[in-house]
Enzyme design. Structure first.
Site, PDB file in Angstrom:
ATOM      1  N   LYS A 105       0.945  -1.203  -0.054  1.00  0.00           N
ATOM      2  CA  LYS A 105      -0.123  -0.002  -0.069  1.00  0.00           C
ATOM      3  C   LYS A 105       0.932   1.143   0.050  1.00  0.00           C
ATOM      4  O   LYS A 105       2.001   1.199   0.438  1.00  0.00           O
ATOM      5  CB  LYS A 105      -0.879  -0.003   1.142  1.00  0.00           C
ATOM      6  CG  LYS A 105      -1.973  -1.137   1.278  1.00  0.00           C
ATOM      7  CD  LYS A 105      -3.057  -1.016   0.344  1.00  0.00           C
ATOM      8  CE  LYS A 105      -4.096  -2.166   0.442  1.00  0.00           C
ATOM      9  NZ  LYS A 105      -5.246  -2.130  -0.554  1.00  0.00           N
ATOM     10  N   LYS A 113       2.324  -9.173  -1.746  1.00  0.00           N
ATOM     11  CA  LYS A 113       1.785  -9.137  -2.895  1.00  0.00           C
ATOM     12  C   LYS A 113       1.419  -7.592  -3.688  1.00  0.00           C
ATOM     13  O   LYS A 113       0.997  -6.706  -2.805  1.00  0.00           O
ATOM     14  CB  LYS A 113       0.313 -10.230  -3.044  1.00  0.00           C
ATOM     15  CG  LYS A 113      -0.814  -9.390  -2.105  1.00  0.00           C
ATOM     16  CD  LYS A 113      -2.114 -10.209  -2.492  1.00  0.00           C
ATOM     17  CE  LYS A 113      -3.022  -9.658  -3.569  1.00  0.00           C
ATOM     18  NZ  LYS A 113      -3.467  -8.216  -3.269  1.00  0.00           N
ATOM     19  N   ASP A 134      -1.079  -5.010  -5.513  1.00  0.00           N
ATOM     20  CA  ASP A 134      -2.534  -4.911  -5.429  1.00  0.00           C
ATOM     21  C   ASP A 134      -3.277  -5.109  -6.684  1.00  0.00           C
ATOM     22  O   ASP A 134      -2.495  -5.281  -7.661  1.00  0.00           O
ATOM     23  CB  ASP A 134      -2.920  -3.497  -4.744  1.00  0.00           C
ATOM     24  CG  ASP A 134      -4.344  -3.726  -3.758  1.00  0.00           C
ATOM     25  OD1 ASP A 134      -4.898  -4.626  -4.192  1.00  0.00           O
ATOM     26  OD2 ASP A 134      -4.437  -3.012  -2.825  1.00  0.00           O
ATOM     27  N   GLU A 135      -4.365  -5.198  -6.783  1.00  0.00           N
ATOM     28  CA  GLU A 135      -5.303  -5.550  -7.944  1.00  0.00           C
ATOM     29  C   GLU A 135      -5.092  -4.652  -9.115  1.00  0.00           C
ATOM     30  O   GLU A 135      -5.155  -5.171 -10.500  1.00  0.00           O
ATOM     31  CB  GLU A 135      -6.599  -6.007  -7.842  1.00  0.00           C
ATOM     32  CG  GLU A 135      -7.462  -4.893  -7.598  1.00  0.00           C
ATOM     33  CD  GLU A 135      -7.484  -4.411  -6.178  1.00  0.00           C
ATOM     34  OE1 GLU A 135      -6.873  -5.144  -5.350  1.00  0.00           O
ATOM     35  OE2 GLU A 135      -8.204  -3.155  -5.660  1.00  0.00           O
ATOM     36  N   HIS A 137      -6.827 -13.445  -7.055  1.00  0.00           N
ATOM     37  CA  HIS A 137      -7.588 -12.390  -6.549  1.00  0.00           C
ATOM     38  C   HIS A 137      -8.885 -12.242  -7.212  1.00  0.00           C
ATOM     39  O   HIS A 137      -8.972 -12.741  -8.297  1.00  0.00           O
ATOM     40  CB  HIS A 137      -6.746 -10.853  -6.800  1.00  0.00           C
ATOM     41  CG  HIS A 137      -7.424 -10.091  -5.946  1.00  0.00           C
ATOM     42  ND1 HIS A 137      -8.426  -9.321  -6.185  1.00  0.00           N
ATOM     43  CD2 HIS A 137      -6.876  -9.291  -4.865  1.00  0.00           C
ATOM     44  CE1 HIS A 137      -8.594  -8.210  -5.497  1.00  0.00           C
ATOM     45  NE2 HIS A 137      -7.584  -8.315  -4.449  1.00  0.00           N
ATOM     46  N   LYS A 171     -13.462  -5.679   5.964  1.00  0.00           N
ATOM     47  CA  LYS A 171     -14.190  -4.311   5.380  1.00  0.00           C
ATOM     48  C   LYS A 171     -15.235  -4.721   4.437  1.00  0.00           C
ATOM     49  O   LYS A 171     -16.042  -4.071   4.134  1.00  0.00           O
ATOM     50  CB  LYS A 171     -13.472  -3.518   4.938  1.00  0.00           C
ATOM     51  CG  LYS A 171     -12.598  -3.896   3.631  1.00  0.00           C
ATOM     52  CD  LYS A 171     -11.630  -2.836   3.094  1.00  0.00           C
ATOM     53  CE  LYS A 171     -11.169  -3.166   1.687  1.00  0.00           C
ATOM     54  NZ  LYS A 171      -9.690  -2.220   1.490  1.00  0.00           N
TER      55      LYS A 171
HETATM   56  C1  3PG Z   1      -7.029  -6.860  -1.249  1.00  0.00           C
HETATM   57  O1  3PG Z   1      -6.320  -7.051  -2.115  1.00  0.00           O
HETATM   58  O2  3PG Z   1      -7.578  -7.703  -0.547  1.00  0.00           O
HETATM   59  C2  3PG Z   1      -7.120  -5.362  -0.612  1.00  0.00           C
HETATM   60  O3  3PG Z   1      -6.218  -4.543  -1.302  1.00  0.00           O
HETATM   61  C3  3PG Z   1      -7.110  -5.405   0.896  1.00  0.00           C
HETATM   62  O4  3PG Z   1      -6.401  -4.333   1.490  1.00  0.00           O
HETATM   63  P1  3PG Z   1      -6.807  -3.819   2.626  1.00  0.00           P
HETATM   64  O5  3PG Z   1      -5.963  -4.753   3.853  1.00  0.00           O
HETATM   65  O6  3PG Z   1      -5.911  -2.672   3.033  1.00  0.00           O
HETATM   66  O7  3PG Z   1      -8.185  -3.675   2.969  1.00  0.00           O
END
Ligand code: 3PG
Length: 401
Positions: A140, A166, A168-169, A257, A297
């Site tokens: 991040k 990893k 991110d998407e 993912h 979340k």
């Molecule tokens: C994922 O790839 O699952 C999300 O990007 C998770 O990100 P987060 O842990 O900051 O919610």
């Protein structure tokens, strides 16, 4: 069993006979249409779909429809989906319909499944004996870091104790963070961690791209040093997982993912549940798959999630299992409920829940590992936190969930 049996929930529109509606699904997806036709022959009947059961469920019905194996082109996943999950979703006399599950016969599974599975990945990480859950992180911010900064964040997470890092998407191969620069830099820092600690840390590089390029991109990532690749399976198309898994040049585990799944899986009455995706992705060769969290979340139904994860790990024609990944809003305070509900054959993945730690990424990774250790030693989180500062700070910041 030679038929594929699909289970649907549906709610007919007012005044529509549920038996008619169930038959309409079976017919639309096989040999029928909205009226009788003169072009049908008696030979066509062996391809008819059949309604095997119909039961009331809440404000709708659950039905099982069997599809004869001959209607499928063996190994053609887009075609499988067109049969079990095609036109039926738009039938105007059915207000809502959801594909809940599929029971697929062996002859329609000419796939090798995961190359590594849970056992293979545990061997790489060295957790076969302990059986502890793995901890992962998503770099991040999801986009915006350059390769050098990405490598630094990866290093901090790895030195703090994560097993997996990893992309991110939405990070693939944009000019601000090209794979050819990013992968060697990240792997160099992970090699440093291996030299210093003896631990192997996986780096799942997001190779998602168009269908005609994904195998080549997987190969490129592996040549550049990636020890894992990641596929956004829903936006790429499920078959992309097979393409990467069957490519013999690609000998690294595949992290899957499911970005965009919420548009399809979230509505409890309409769309496709996660379960069929779990079954497809396992047979196509996904070694890890995001299935959701009980504390995070993203919207979820814990009962569905438990069974989704079971679909990845139960006996299935001798194929290896797929490691379930809990991700999305996870932090150390949620680890206990995840493990209690989903078991320890789980990858716990936190982005914000690691990089948002007040003392930084390494401390965030330590806090996640401490939460795991507390669970494995059966010591309440708050008690464990009294002697583990990073966890204590994480709990003070985010609480428990
Ligand atoms: C994922 O790839 O699952 C999300 O990007 C998770 O990100 P987060 O842990 O900051 O919610």
């Amino acid at each position: 069993m030679t038929d594929l049996v699909a289970t649907y929930y549906f709610r007919p529109k007012e005044g529509v006979d549920p038996k008619w509606a169930a038959n309409a699904i079976a017919e639309e997806q096989t040999t029928g249409t909205w009226t009788s036709i003169s072009t049908g022959t008696k030979y066509m009947q062996y391809l008819d779909g059949r309604v095997e059961s119909l039961e009331k469920e809440g404000s709708g019905y659950i039905c099982e429809v069997s599809y004869p194996a001959d209607i499928f082109e063996t190994g053609n996943i887009p075609q499988y989906l067109s049969v079990v999950a095609g036109n039926l979703f738009g039938l105007s006399k059915i207000a809502a319909v959801r594909l809940l599950d599929i029971d697929i016969p062996k002859l329609l599974v000419p796939f090798h499944g995961p190359r590594f599975g849970i056992e293979g990945i545990r061997e790489i990480i060295g957790t076969t004996q302990s059986g502890r859950p793995h901890v992962g992180t998503i770099i991040k911010p999801k986009v915006g870091l350059n390769p050098k900064d990405t490598a630094e964040v990866a290093y901090q997470a790895a030195i703090g104790g994560v097993d997996l890092i990893k992309d991110d998407e939405t990070l693939t191969n944009q000019p601000f963070c090209l794979m050819e620069d990013r992968i060697p830099r990240v792997m160099e820092r992970l090699d440093q961690v291996a030299d210093d600690t003896g631990r192997t840390v996986l780096y799942a590089v997001n190779i998602s791209t168009s269908g005609d390029r994904i195998a080549e991109r997987a190969e490129q990532a592996v040549e550049l040093g990636a020890n894992m690749v990641m596929v956004d399976a829903i936006v790429c198309g499920l078959d992309a997982v097979r393409v990467v898994a069957e490519d013999t040049r690609n000998r690294v585990p595949i992290h899957v993912h499911r970005t965009m799944h919420g548009a399809i899986t979230r509505n409890r009455e309409h769309g496709i549940a996660m379960r069929p995706y779990c079954r497809f992705i396992r047979m196509l060769g996904g070694d890890q798959l995001h299935t959701g969290t009980v504390s995070g979340k993203m919207d979820h139904d814990a009962n569905e999630l438990i069974k989704d994860n079971m679909a990845l790990t139960e006996t299935f024609y001798g194929l290896k299992d797929t490691f379930p990944v809990a991700s999305g809003g996870l932090h150390p305070g949620g680890v206990w409920s995840e493990l209690q509900t989903l078991g320890t054959d789980l990858v716990l993945q936190a982005g914000g829940g690691i990089h948002g730690h007040p003392r930084g990424t390494a401390a965030g990774a330590m806090a996640m590992r401490q939460a795991v250790d507390a669970f494995m030693e059966d010591i309440p989180l708050e008690v464990y936190a009294q002697t583990h500062e990073e966890l204590q700070i994480a709990l003070a910041t985010w609480g428990r969930s």
